[in-house]
Design a protein around this motif. Structure first.
Motif, PDB file in Angstrom:
ATOM      1  N   SER A  69       0.655  -1.592  -0.095  1.00 13.16           N
ATOM      2  CA  SER A  69       0.065   0.103  -0.005  1.00 13.16           C
ATOM      3  C   SER A  69       0.987   1.330   0.011  1.00 13.16           C
ATOM      4  N   THR A  70       0.006   2.598   0.094  1.00 15.89           N
ATOM      5  CA  THR A  70       0.915   3.921  -0.571  1.00 15.89           C
ATOM      6  C   THR A  70       0.418   4.530   0.618  1.00 15.89           C
ATOM      7  N   SER A  71      -0.408   4.091   1.095  1.00 17.17           N
ATOM      8  CA  SER A  71      -0.716   4.687   2.541  1.00 17.17           C
ATOM      9  C   SER A  71      -0.535   4.158   4.040  1.00 17.17           C
ATOM     10  N   TYR A  72       0.084   4.905   4.637  1.00 17.37           N
ATOM     11  CA  TYR A  72       0.965   4.722   6.379  1.00 17.37           C
ATOM     12  C   TYR A  72      -0.616   4.846   7.100  1.00 17.37           C
ATOM     13  N   GLU A  73      -1.637   5.179   7.198  1.00 20.73           N
ATOM     14  CA  GLU A  73      -3.274   4.567   7.347  1.00 20.73           C
ATOM     15  C   GLU A  73      -3.020   3.262   7.991  1.00 20.73           C
ATOM     16  N   ASP A  74      -2.933   2.340   6.445  1.00 19.32           N
ATOM     17  CA  ASP A  74      -2.736   1.362   6.677  1.00 19.32           C
ATOM     18  C   ASP A  74      -1.968  -0.135   7.780  1.00 19.32           C
ATOM     19  N   ALA A  75      -0.715   0.898   8.114  1.00 20.64           N
ATOM     20  CA  ALA A  75      -0.189   0.617   9.006  1.00 20.64           C
ATOM     21  C   ALA A  75      -0.443   0.847   9.892  1.00 20.64           C
ATOM     22  N   ALA A  76      -1.042   1.638  10.743  1.00 17.59           N
ATOM     23  CA  ALA A  76      -1.360   1.950  11.934  1.00 17.59           C
ATOM     24  C   ALA A  76      -2.419   1.347  12.884  1.00 17.59           C
ATOM     25  N   ASP A  77      -2.729  -0.276  12.256  1.00 18.89           N
ATOM     26  CA  ASP A  77      -3.078  -1.343  13.191  1.00 18.89           C
ATOM     27  C   ASP A  77      -1.864  -2.788  13.671  1.00 18.89           C
ATOM     28  N   ALA A  78      -0.388  -2.375  12.817  1.00 18.28           N
ATOM     29  CA  ALA A  78       0.220  -3.126  13.191  1.00 18.28           C
ATOM     30  C   ALA A  78       0.618  -3.185  14.166  1.00 18.28           C
ATOM     31  N   ASP A  79       1.267  -4.199  14.718  1.00 18.87           N
ATOM     32  CA  ASP A  79       2.109  -5.416  16.611  1.00 18.87           C
ATOM     33  C   ASP A  79       3.073  -4.406  16.166  1.00 18.87           C
ATOM     34  N   VAL A  80       3.795  -3.995  14.994  1.00 13.47           N
ATOM     35  CA  VAL A  80       5.068  -3.901  14.661  1.00 13.47           C
ATOM     36  C   VAL A  80       5.154  -3.966  13.186  1.00 13.47           C
ATOM     37  N   HIS A  81       5.955  -2.668  13.465  1.00 10.86           N
ATOM     38  CA  HIS A  81       6.582  -1.867  12.127  1.00 10.86           C
ATOM     39  C   HIS A  81       8.142  -1.718  12.479  1.00 10.86           C
ATOM     40  N   THR A 106       8.475  10.864  10.140  1.00 11.82           N
ATOM     41  CA  THR A 106       7.045  11.860  10.400  1.00 11.82           C
ATOM     42  C   THR A 106       6.166  11.405   9.924  1.00 11.82           C
ATOM     43  N   ARG A 107       6.504  10.307   9.146  1.00 12.58           N
ATOM     44  CA  ARG A 107       4.904   9.788   7.946  1.00 12.58           C
ATOM     45  C   ARG A 107       4.215   8.865   9.555  1.00 12.58           C
ATOM     46  N   LEU A 108       5.306   7.994   9.975  1.00 11.05           N
ATOM     47  CA  LEU A 108       4.992   7.227  10.563  1.00 11.05           C
ATOM     48  C   LEU A 108       3.927   7.610  11.832  1.00 11.05           C
ATOM     49  N   ALA A 109       4.842   8.367  12.764  1.00  6.45           N
ATOM     50  CA  ALA A 109       3.996   9.011  14.036  1.00  6.45           C
ATOM     51  C   ALA A 109       3.080   9.612  14.497  1.00  6.45           C
ATOM     52  N   PRO A 110       2.399   9.862  13.280  1.00  4.75           N
ATOM     53  CA  PRO A 110       0.313  10.030  13.752  1.00  4.75           C
ATOM     54  C   PRO A 110       0.054   9.195  13.580  1.00  4.75           C
ATOM     55  N   HIS A 111       0.222   7.789  13.084  1.00  9.71           N
ATOM     56  CA  HIS A 111      -0.836   6.960  12.901  1.00  9.71           C
ATOM     57  C   HIS A 111      -0.419   5.563  14.422  1.00  9.71           C
ATOM     58  N   LEU A 112       0.567   6.330  15.415  1.00  9.55           N
ATOM     59  CA  LEU A 112       0.474   5.361  15.975  1.00  9.55           C
ATOM     60  C   LEU A 112       0.094   5.895  17.520  1.00  9.55           C
ATOM     61  N   LEU A 136       9.827   9.725  17.543  1.00  9.22           N
ATOM     62  CA  LEU A 136       8.317   8.954  17.031  1.00  9.22           C
ATOM     63  C   LEU A 136       7.296   9.461  19.502  1.00  9.22           C
ATOM     64  N   ARG A 137       8.682   9.228  19.752  1.00 12.02           N
ATOM     65  CA  ARG A 137       8.049   9.638  21.739  1.00 12.02           C
ATOM     66  C   ARG A 137       6.882  11.001  21.441  1.00 12.02           C
ATOM     67  N   GLU A 138       7.854  12.226  21.141  1.00  9.86           N
ATOM     68  CA  GLU A 138       7.382  13.467  20.996  1.00  9.86           C
ATOM     69  C   GLU A 138       5.812  13.831  19.994  1.00  9.86           C
ATOM     70  N   HIS A 139       5.681  12.750  18.921  1.00  6.02           N
ATOM     71  CA  HIS A 139       4.606  13.043  18.143  1.00  6.02           C
ATOM     72  C   HIS A 139       3.767  11.881  17.726  1.00  6.02           C
ATOM     73  N   ALA A 140       4.108  10.642  18.846  1.00  8.15           N
ATOM     74  CA  ALA A 140       3.117   9.610  17.703  1.00  8.15           C
ATOM     75  C   ALA A 140       1.836   9.752  19.333  1.00  8.15           C
ATOM     76  N   PRO A 141       0.690   9.589  19.045  1.00  6.73           N
ATOM     77  CA  PRO A 141      -0.384   9.649  19.951  1.00  6.73           C
ATOM     78  C   PRO A 141      -0.428   8.734  20.954  1.00  6.73           C
ATOM     79  N   ALA A 142       0.449   7.732  21.092  1.00 13.14           N
ATOM     80  CA  ALA A 142       0.643   6.593  21.646  1.00 13.14           C
ATOM     81  C   ALA A 142       2.327   6.820  22.407  1.00 13.14           C
TER      82      ALA A 142
END
Length: 455
Positions: A69-81, A106-112, A136-142
């Motif tokens: 996929s081209t969408s980082y949203e499709d990675a949001a539910d992953a357990d391991v990245h 940068t692209r991944l962080a908002p989806h974590l 990641l710690r600064e920008h990821a919701p989780a």
């Protein structure tokens, strides 16, 4: 345990790792910003050649365990990245370009948005994991429930599938016991089959990969330095190599002299390692890598000299058949290809160069359109003054003197990879030369045993 895994970056490393994770039973989504590449992959078509990877990928596209996929949203539910993007050399200087790594973070962080583990596989300067962790710690919701690990890859192009599914070792650079357990679960089928596991902290894991590449490069350049000395002294590097290989402290792997190493990893990785050492104030500890690099590059110049010597001192107007374009057999990768470097220099010195490679022709044409190309080795050798074997594909090593002598102008061959039986070729009337074996260029064929022979 089965995990949902995202693989970020779908180049050689990413696609191989994604298919390998699916083979281990996990559900995998590969993410890449190149829409054309993603479309090809979802159709089961590789944008590059890697032995056995197309079969593995197609099997798991059909099984439903693998998609792209081209969408980082499709990675949001992953357990391991897994981060698998490239770290090329900076356009100016020798440091690693970490812009692709930073872009992924940068692209991944908002989806974590859930507890997960982010794992680096790319080859990076020590300290990169700590930098990414802070981003990641600064920008990821989780951010509070994220974990970071570094699990360096040790793939060799041409046998990347085997290296993924039957690795020599698995290195786990982890922050805590939970990260280690998760990665042991991910790799459980391999660990159960006896693959050794080395557990470390994050910076140690980063250094392990750089150290492994540097040692391999040093071993290759060492035997090529011996080839230089043998050429000056009249010794035979092939026999020197045979004797060294029997020494259990040394071993024979990567101890073959010739045209040296290339590709998109090892040359830039040893330069980046040295650059990082300079940044840390430890430049003297890795200063020897500059000479490792220099020895490697000198072998290309020496191959041009050998070809020129076969042409009585001038390349102008001479027809040269170059067998090989990929930087090594088993791949279509031409990045920093020693073979194409030599071909290009010969062409610029006035030679008429015709190239054949079993897999890398399209890539070579795009990067070196001024060279001539032929559909097979015999066609490349038609009318040649010298045949130069520069990439040791098995089909080139299997060539017989009688096959080529009907098509060449002169029976002269330069064996840059020590792939041929020099006695057989010289007995057939060919002038044979190879790096580190200067006496063979003009020695007449004899009935004596070949160098290094033991009854």
């Amino acid at each position: 345990m089965v995990y949902l895994i995202s693989v970020l970056g779908c180049g050689y490393l990413g696609v191989t790792h994604a298919a390998g994770m699916a083979e281990l039973g996990h559900t995998v989504v590969g993410i890449d910003v190149d829409a054309e590449k993603v479309a090809l992959l979802n159709e089961g078509r590789l944008p590059f050649f890697e032995t056995g990877l197309d079969t593995l990928m197609t099997r798991h596209l059909r099984s439903g365990r693998l998609r792209f996929s081209t969408s980082y949203e499709d990675a949001a539910d992953a357990d391991v990245h897994f981060i698998c993007v490239g770290t090329p050399q900076q356009p100016q200087g020798t440091s690693a370009d970490l812009s692709y790594i930073d872009a992924v973070a940068t692209r991944l962080a908002p989806h974590l948005t859930k507890e997960c583990l982010v794992v680096g596989k790319s080859t990076v300067p020590v300290g990169t994991a700590a930098h990414l962790w802070s981003v990641l710690r600064e920008h990821a919701p989780a951010g509070d429930v994220l974990s970071m690990a570094w699990n360096p890859e040790f793939l060799s192009e041409g046998k990347a599938v085997a290296d993924t599914l039957r690795p020599d070792r698995i290195v786990l650079g982890v922050q805590n016991a939970h990260s280690e357990k998760t990665l042991r679960d991910v790799y459980a089928p391999l660990i159960e089959n006896g693959v050794p596991v080395v557990v470390s902290d994050l910076p140690t894991a980063e250094v392990i990969k750089s150290a492994a590449n540097s040692f391999t490069a040093t071993k290759i350049s060492f035997i090529n330095a011996m080839a230089e000395f043998c050429e000056a002294s009249g010794a035979d590097v092939k026999v020197v190599t045979e004797a060294l290989a029997y020494d259990t402290r040394i071993g024979g792997q990567f101890l073959t002299s010739g045209l040296g190493f290339g590709g998109g990893c090892m040359p830039k990785d040893i330069r980046a390692f040295q650059a990082r050492a300079d940044e840390l104030g430890a430049g003297r500890s890795l200063a020897f890598l500059a000479e490792v690099d220099a020895v490697n590059l000198r072998r290309r110049d020496r191959l041009v000299e050998l070809i020129r010597e076969q042409c009585d001192g001038t390349l102008r107007g001479r027809r040269i058949a170059v067998l090989g374009a990929a930087f090594k057999p088993g791949t279509d990768d031409i990045r920093d290809s020693p073979a194409l470097h030599v071909a290009d220099v010969v062409q610029r010195e006035g030679g008429e160069v015709t190239v054949h490679d079993p897999k890398a022709m399209d890539n070579a044409r795009r990067s070196f359109p001024e060279l001539n190309y032929a559909p097979d080795a015999l066609s490349a050798a038609a009318g040649a003054d010298v045949v130069a074997l520069l990439t040791d594909w098995q089909e080139f090593a299997a060539l017989k003197p009688a096959q080529l002598e009907r098509t060449v102008r002169h029976r002269r061959i330069v064996d840059a990879r020590h792939a041929l039986d020099d006695v057989e070729w010289r007995r057939s009337g060919w002038t044979y030369s190879a790096p580190g074996r200067p006496s063979l260029a003009t020695a007449p064929p004899t009935e004596q045993a070949p160098p290094g022979h033991r009854p």
